[in-house]
Enzyme design. Structure first.
Site, mmCIF file in Angstrom:
data_model
loop_
_atom_site.group_PDB
_atom_site.id
_atom_site.type_symbol
_atom_site.label_atom_id
_atom_site.label_comp_id
_atom_site.label_asym_id
_atom_site.label_seq_id
_atom_site.Cartn_x
_atom_site.Cartn_y
_atom_site.Cartn_z
ATOM 1 N N ASP A 287 25.368 18.539 -29.327
ATOM 2 C CA ASP A 287 24.158 18.902 -28.889
ATOM 3 C C ASP A 287 24.069 18.663 -27.561
ATOM 4 O OD1 ASP A 287 23.199 19.073 -31.381
ATOM 5 O OD2 ASP A 287 23.167 16.961 -31.955
ATOM 6 N N ASP B 135 21.676 14.309 -31.581
ATOM 7 C CA ASP B 135 22.683 13.099 -31.798
ATOM 8 C C ASP B 135 24.099 13.295 -31.225
ATOM 9 O OD1 ASP B 135 23.253 14.002 -34.122
ATOM 10 O OD2 ASP B 135 23.779 11.917 -34.882
ATOM 11 N N ASP C 74 18.090 19.012 -34.305
ATOM 12 C CA ASP C 74 19.399 19.299 -35.069
ATOM 13 C C ASP C 74 18.982 18.262 -36.185
ATOM 14 O OD1 ASP C 74 22.109 19.548 -35.185
ATOM 15 O OD2 ASP C 74 22.298 17.351 -34.810
ATOM 16 N N CYS D 86 0.995 -1.203 -0.056
ATOM 17 C CA CYS D 86 0.061 0.130 -0.002
ATOM 18 C C CYS D 86 0.850 1.227 0.043
ATOM 19 C CB CYS D 86 -1.145 -0.010 1.277
ATOM 20 S SG CYS D 86 -0.041 0.185 2.819
ATOM 21 N N CYS E 267 3.241 1.914 2.648
ATOM 22 C CA CYS E 267 4.509 1.171 2.809
ATOM 23 C C CYS E 267 5.543 1.819 2.156
ATOM 24 C CB CYS E 267 4.095 -0.131 2.020
ATOM 25 S SG CYS E 267 2.814 -1.280 2.795
#
Length: 769
Positions: A659, A655, A441, A18, A21
C-alpha cells in the site's frame, strides 16, 4: 548543555509572544547570517515555530549551540529541550508562576488606573492649570512611573531585546503607546506653560490601565493555553519513572534512565510498563487504551510485545527491554504529536507574510495618523494626536493574528491523539478537510488482518467417496504441504503468510529455513524448501511462472471466493498441487464506519490486490458499492493518481508494504497502526488502533479544525482591519468621539483571549453523527 550535531532538536523560547516573533525566528534560520556559517549549512536547516507552545522544532545539520545563537541573534533567549517530560513540567511551573505574576501586575495597574479613570468620568479635574494640580499630578506621575517599571518591565525588556536585534515586536507597540501617554502627561505637569490651556490634559490612568488590561489578558490567555497542551501532557504522564530490574542481586527498583536494552524487568499487577519489551515469562491482560484508544484489555503471553505506558492487569510478567527511553513507541508518538503541533498550514502562510512587516507598518500608520490630527485636526490638536498615536499602537498588537492558526492546530492534534490518531503535520489536517473520496485496502483495513486457513483443496484429492486410508493419506499430504508452505512464508510480511504460520503452529510442525526465497510484490513468493521448488501466490504469479494444472481447480476457487475466502495457489516444481482457502474476518465496526463515511458525503472505494469475487464479497458485507480488485501495488498507485486527475481529493487507507506507493500518492495517506512500518512511514495520518470507526471522526475533526481556524483568522483580520482605522479616528466626523487608549488596550487583550477560547472549543466539539 549538550553541544552536538543532531538531526532534530527542540528549543523552548519563553519570551516569544506574537506573530512577528515567529516571523523573525523562522527568518533567522532561513538566512543563518551568523559569522562563519556556511550558506550550504543554512540551506539544510528548517525551523518551525509554535507560538502557542513557545517552541521551535529544528531539522537539519546544525549544532544546538548554533541554533541557540541563531535565536539570540534576533533578540530571544532559548534553551534546548533534552527531556520532553521534564521540559513540560518546567514549562507548566513557569507558566504557573507567570500567571500569578501577571495577575498581581494587573491588580496593581487596574487598582490605580480604574479610580483615576472614574475620577475623570465623574467630573474630577484631569487638567493641570495651577500649582496645586501640578503638585498632585506630579506625585501621581511618579507613582504611575513606578508601576510602569514594575508591572510593565517585561515589555520594556522585550522591546530592548528587539532593538538590539534591530527589529520590533509586540512589546515595541505597547511600550511606545504607554510611554508616549506617560511622557506627554509628565511634560504637561512639569512645564504646563508650554501647552495651550485646553491641551493640558494628563493620561496617567491610560498608561497604567493599558498595562493592567494587557497583563490580565496575558494571564487569562496563559490559563486557556494550558488546556490546549493537555493531550501531550497526558502522554508524557504515561511515562513511568522507575521500574523493577531483575539482577544477580535480586529485584531492584531503578530509574528508567539507568535501564539498558536487554535488561530484564518485572511487571507487577497494576504497574505501568516502563519501556518497550518482549515477554519472557508469565501472562496477563494489559490496558492499551491510552495509546490505541482500544477499550478492551489485550492478552499478553510469552513472545508478545509490550509498549511503554500501558497498564498491567492482575498477572505478573517478566520481560526483556527492547528499546531505550527515547526509542519507545510512546516516545515516538509524543515526538510526532509535538512535531505536528509545530507544523504549518497553507492557510497560515498569509499570516506569516503579514506578520513579518506588521509592526513597522503599524508604527508608520500611527505616526502618520497622529501627524494628520496634529496638522489638520480640531482643537486641541496635540491631545487628539496623542490619543490617536497611543490607541493605534496599542490596538494593533498582532497577538490574535499569531495565535489564530497554531492554537487550533495544537488542540486538534491533541484531540486526535486522544482518539488514537497521529497527525504527521498541519498540512495533512487541512487536506483531510477537503477529502471527497476515501479508498480503502481490504486486508488489515476492512478486515482484521489476522486471517486463518479454513480449507485446503488438493489437486486430485477431492473425491468425497475416498476410503479411510485415502483420507489419512490426504491429511498427511496436507500436513506436508503446510510444512513446505509455512517454511517459505517465514520470510514474508504479507498478512496471509501469518495464517500459514499459525496453521503450522497448530499442527506442531518444526519449520526449516528455505534454501532460496524471493518476494514478487503484489503476486506472491517463490523459492525452495527441502529441495522442492515452490510458487505460492495469486493467479498472476501462476501465469508469470507458467504453472500448469491451474484450470483444474477453477470451480473450487470460484466457490471459495464467493464465500469470502481468499484462494492461495500452491505450485510445486512448476505444477499446481493445491489451493489454500484463507478467510480474514471483517472488523466488527467496519460496516458502521463505511455508513458514517457515506453520511458525511464521501465516495468510498474498496481497492485490493485480491480476487474480484473475494473483494466483492467483503464489499457487499460492509456496504461499499465501488470495487477495484486484482491490482498490483503500482496499479493501486495509478488508480489513486487517476482519481486525483479526475478532480477528486483522495484519502488512501492501508496497512501493508504493497500500500506504500498508493499512500504516498494520495492527497492524504492513512496507515493502520497495526500495519507495517513502511506503510506508517508513507502515511500522513496513522491510526494507533485497528478500529475503522475513527476514520469518519478524523475527517469530522479536520472539518471542525478548518472552520475553527477560519473563524480565528477572520476575527483577527477583522479586528485589526477595523480596529486600526477606528483608533486612527475615522469615525470622529460621524460621532465626535475618539477611541480611548484604555478601550484599545482592553480590545487587544480581549482579541487574544477570544482566539484562544475559540480554539479550545475543539476539545469538546461533537464529531459523530
Amino acid at each position: 548543555m549538550i553541544m552536538k550535531n543532531i538531526n532534530s532538536m527542540t528549543l523552548y523560547v519563553p519570551q516569544m509572544n506574537c506573530a512577528s516573533c515567529v516571523a523573525k525566528i523562522e527568518g533567522a534560520f532561513e538566512k543563518l547570517s551568523l559569522p562563519g556559517v556556511d550558506t550550504k549549512v543554512a540551506a539544510r536547516v528548517a525551523a518551525r515555530v509554535n507560538l502557542a507552545d513557545k517552541q521551535v522544532q529544528i531539522q537539519g545539520d546544525i549544532s544546538s549551540e548554533l541554533a541557540i545563537a541563531t535565536v539570540a541573534s534576533v533578540g530571544y533567549d532559548s534553551e534546548l529541550v533534552l527531556d520532553a517530560k521534564l521540559a513540560s513540567e518546567n514549562k507548566i511551573e513557569a507558566e504557573r508562576v507567570e500567571y500569578r505574576t501577571r495577575i498581581i501586575q494587573s491588580m496593581f495597574g487596574l487598582g490605580l488606573g480604574v479610580p483615576m479613570m472614574l475620577w475623570g468620568l465623574l467630573g474630577g479635574e484631569m487638567m493641570v492649570n495651577n500649582p496645586s494640580q501640578q503638585l498632585a499630578w506630579g506625585a501621581m506621575g511618579i507613582i504611575t512611573f513606578i508601576l510602569l517599571v514594575t508591572t510593565g518591565g517585561h515589555f520594556y525588556k522585550g522591546m530592548w531585546r528587539a532593538l538590539k536585534a534591530r527589529s520590533a515586536n509586540m512589546d515595541t507597540l505597547i511600550v511606545l503607546g504607554t510611554t508616549t501617554a506617560w511622557t506627554y502627561s509628565m511634560l504637561v505637569v512639569i512645564m504646563p506653560s508650554w501647552f495651550p490651556p485646553e491641551t493640558r490634559h494628563v493620561y496617567f490612568e491610560a498608561s497604567v490601565m493599558i498595562l493592567g488590561l494587557i497583563n490580565l489578558g496575558h494571564a487569562l490567555e496563559l490559563r486557556a493555553k494550558g488546556k490546549t497542551s493537555e493531550a501531550v501532557q497526558r502522554l508524557l504522564g504515561l511515562q513511568a519513572t522507575t521500574a523493577i530490574r531483575i539482577s544477580e542481586n535480586g529485584d531492584e527498583e531503578v530509574e528508567i534512565a539507568l535501564i539498558q536494552v536487554g535488561d530484564m524487568l518485572r511487571l507487577q499487577p497494576g504497574s505501568r510498563v516502563a519501556l518497550d519489551g518482549k515477554v519472557l515469562n508469565g501472562d496477563s491482560n494489559l490496558n492499551e487504551s491510552m495509546l490505541t484508544g482500544e477499550p478492551i484489555p489485550v492478552s499478553k503471553s510469552v513472545g508478545d510485545t509490550l509498549s511503554a505506558g500501558t497498564v498491567n492487569g492482575n498477572g505478573s510478567i517478566i520481560y526483556r527491554v527492547t528499546a531505550g527511553l527515547t526509542d519507545t513507541r510512546l516516545s515516538k508518538i509524543i515526538e510526532l504529536v509535538q512535531q505536528a503541533q509545530t507544523s504549518k498550514m497553507p492557510i497560515g502562510r498569509l499570516t506569516d507574510k503579514i506578520s513579518a512587516y506588521f509592526v513597522p507598518v503599524v508604527v508608520i500608520i500611527a505616526l502618520a495618523a497622529s501627524m494628520v490630527w496634529y496638522l489638520a485636526g480640531p482643537a486641541p490638536q496635540i491631545s487628539h494626536a496623542l490619543i490617536v498615536l497611543t490607541s493605534v499602537l496599542i490596538i494593533a498588537c498582532p497577538c490574535a493574528l499569531g495565535l489564530a492558526t497554531p492554537m487550533s492546530i495544537m488542540v486538534s492534534v491533541g484531540r486526535a491523539a486522544q482518539m488514537g490518531v497521529l497527525i504527521k503535520n498541519g498540512e495533512a489536517l487541512q487536506t483531510a478537510s477537503k477529502v471527497t473520496t476515501v479508498v480503502l485496502d481490504k486486508t488489515g483495513t476492512i478486515t482484521a488482518g489476522k486471517p486463518s486457513v479454513t480449507d485446503i483443496r488438493l489437486l486430485d484429492c477431492d473425491d468425497q467417496s475416498a476410503s479411510a486410508s485415502e483420507s489419512e493419506n490426504k491429511a498427511s499430504v496436507s500436513e506436508k504441504l503446510i510444512f513446505l508452505v509455512a517454511s517459505l512464508e517465514q520470510h514474508s510480511e504479507h498478512p496471509l503468510a501469518q495464517a500459514m504460520l499459525d496453521a503450522a503452529k497448530t499442527r506442531d510442525l518444526n519449520l526449516v529455513e528455505p534454501e532460496r526465497f524471493n518476494n514478487i510484490q503484489g503476486k506472491g513468493i517463490v523459492g525452495m524448501v527441502s529441495g522442492v521448488e515452490l510458487a505460492i501466490g495469486n493467479m498472476s504469479l501462476m501465469t508469470m511462472e507458467n504453472i500448469s494444472g491451474v484450470d483444474a481447480l477453477q470451480d473450487e476457487v470460484q466457490t471459495l471466493a464467493l464465500l469470502g475466502n481468499t484462494p492461495v495457489y500452491v505450485a510445486q516444481e512448476g505444477r499446481l498441487v493445491a489451493v489454500i482457502a484463507i478467510s480474514d474476518p471483517v472488523k466488527s465496526d467496519a460496516k458502521e464506519a463505511i455508513a458514517a463515511l457515506k453520511r458525511a458525503g464521501k465516495r468510498v472505494i474498496l481497492l485490493s490486490g485480491d480476487k474480484q469475487e473475494t473483494v466483492q464479497a467483503v464489499a457487499d458485507e460492509v456496504g461499499i458499492d465501488e470495487v477495484i480488485a486484482g491490482v498490483l501495488p503500482e496499479q493501486k498507485q495509478a488508480k489513486i493518481i487517476e482519481l486525483k486527475e479526475s478532480g477528486e481529493v483522495v484519502a488512501m487507507v492501508g496497512d501493508g508494504i504493497n500500500d506504500a506507493p498508493a499512500l504516498m500518492s494520495a492527497d492524504v495517506g492513512i496507515a493502520m497502526g497495526d500495519g507495517t512500518e513502511v506503510a506508517i512511514e508513507s502515511a500522513d495520518l496513522t491510526f494507533l488502533t485497528g478500529r475503522l470507526s475513527v476514520l469518519a471522526d478524523t475527517f469530522a475533526l479536520a472539518n471542525a479544525s478548518m472552520r475553527n481556524i477560519k473563524q480565528n483568522l477572520f476575527g483577527a483580520f477583522i479586528y485589526n482591519s477595523l480596529g486600526i482605522p477606528v483608533a486612527a479616528g475615522v469615525l470622529f466626523p460621524l460621532t465626535g468621539i475618539l477611541l480611548s487608549p484604555v478601550i484599545a488596550g482592553a480590545a487587544m487583550a480581549l482579541s487574544s483571549l477570544t482566539v484562544v477560547t475559540n480554539a479550545n472549543r475543539l476539545r469538546h466539539v461533537k464529531l459523530t453523527r
